[in-house]
Design an enzyme around this catalytic site. Structure first.
Site, PDB file in Angstrom:
ATOM      1  CG  ASP A 174      -2.289   1.054   1.316  1.00 49.98           C
ATOM      2  OD1 ASP A 174      -2.631   0.246  -0.003  1.00 49.98           O
ATOM      3  OD2 ASP A 174      -3.418   1.299   1.689  1.00 49.98           O
TER       4      ASP A 174
ATOM      5  CG  ASP B 151      -8.270  -0.650   2.588  1.00 53.47           C
ATOM      6  OD1 ASP B 151      -7.566  -0.121   2.467  1.00 53.47           O
ATOM      7  OD2 ASP B 151      -9.062   1.184   1.873  1.00 53.47           O
TER       8      ASP B 151
END
Length: 169
Positions: free
Chosen positions: A50, A100
């Site tokens: 990420d 997420d």
């Protein structure tokens, strides 16, 4: 199939969310973490992943790849939450990528299984509740940072270290 057809015909945000939640549920029902070590390695790996795609991809590619995927791809790969007190609520949405939800969901699912096993064997539980609290804290922190910096934030950037440190402690 009908939901997908309706979604692609209307591009309605609510249909997007129904399909996205279905994908999350399916993925979480199929994938099983085997140990805390696996959870920690996975969380660290997605933290690095990420971080690169959000903060450094614009140096390698022509723009921020993660932001482009989240805002320009019209696919059910994110949960869209409308900001009600906005001048244009249909255009101003808060986005939460499926990663997420799914990645910390796998860790929360493991913590739940671990607690059930631990309590069954006269041990102490508590990891499941702790993991839910850690997830709430990390998502709230990401949202606060988004409002402070007026820029989208990589939620896994907050989830991963908070989960790793919180569960280790």
């Amino acid at each position: 199939f009908g939901l997908v057809v309706i979604y692609f015909a209307t591009r309605y945000w609510f249909m997007n969310n129904i399909i996205a939640f279905g994908l999350c549920f399916t993925i979480l029902s199929l994938i099983l973490m085997k140990s805390f070590r696996t959870c920690f390695v996975f969380l660290f790996s997605v933290f690095v992943y990420d971080t690169f795609w959000v903060f450094y991809s614009n140096k390698v590619f022509t723009g921020n790849v993660m932001e482009t995927a989240a805002t320009r791809l019209i696919l059910p790969i994110k949960i869209e939450m409308i900001v009600l007190f906005s001048q244009n609520p249909m255009k101003n949405c808060l986005l939460l990528g499926l990663g997420d939800i799914v990645i910390p969901g796998m860790v929360v699912k493991y913590c739940h299984r671990f607690d059930k096993y631990s309590i069954k064997n006269k041990g102490k539980g508590g990891y499941f509740k702790l993991s839910l609290i850690l997830y709430l804290i990390s998502v709230c922190l990401a949202e606060i940072m988004m409002f402070v910096f007026s820029h989208g934030q990589p939620v896994l950037f907050y989830i991963s270290p908070i989960f790793i440190v919180g569960l280790m402690v």
